[in-house]
Motif scaffolding. Structure first.
Motif: not given
Length: 183
Positions: A109-130
């Motif tokens: 990820v880049n720094e912007d995505l990292r900050k959004k993940l840390s703040s909870g604006a983004l979530v990580i979802a599993r789709l099969g093996d990805r």
């Protein structure tokens, strides 16, 4: 005296049975045939009704199971479509590590995505093996349908931060943590 069957005649001729014993057995057989009525219609009807009710119950259970499986498949299909439509494109060279299925996984990820993940604006979802990044709203929709597919969510409203006393907070406030610390 009743008519003797061939076996009874042979036994009498061979001297293995007495005439009185043969007559007694014949009377008992006649009484058994006359006294024993065929099963009543009520008994047959009760048995048929019980079998019909058992079949209806089995069919109902099978249908409920089939409907539940179809509903689960529909929800998974909806969640899969949400993930495909709303996934955030990943870019960057920085590794973001998270735990899933008892193992440490990594996304670039880049720094912007990292900050959004840390703040909870983004979530990580599993789709099969990805693993895909989703905005919070899309992640909530996926969680409603298939909760197991959301792997990481730092902004869950149900999660409370660990409670610490104010004395501890004051004490640790004097120690500064560098901003560029990477794990």
């Amino acid at each position: 005296m009743a008519k003797l069957n061939p076996l009874q005649e042979q036994l009498l001729k061979a001297g293995l049975a007495k005439k009185s014993k043969v007559a007694e057995v014949a009377r008992q057989q006649t009484k058994a045939r006359q006294g024993k009525a065929p099963p009543t219609d009520a008994g047959i009807q009760r048995e048929a009704e019980r079998a019909r009710l058992d079949k209806i119950e089995r069919d109902r259970a099978l249908e409920a199971d089939r409907k539940a499986r179809a509903r689960d498949a529909e929800l998974q299909s909806q969640a899969r479509q949400i993930i495909h439509d709303k996934k955030v494109p990943r870019s960057g060279e920085s590794e973001y590590r998270f735990s899933a299925d008892g193992a440490i996984r990594t996304l670039l990820v880049n720094e912007d995505l990292r900050k959004k993940l840390s703040s909870g604006a983004l979530v990580i979802a599993r789709l099969g093996d990805r693993y895909e990044l989703l905005p919070r709203g899309a992640g909530d929709k996926v969680r409603e349908r298939v909760p197991d597919w959301i792997v990481l969510d730092h902004g869950q409203p149900g999660e409370a931060a660990p409670a610490g006393s104010s004395e501890d907070d004051e004490y640790y406030a004097q120690f500064k943590v560098p901003d560029d610390l990477m794990w």
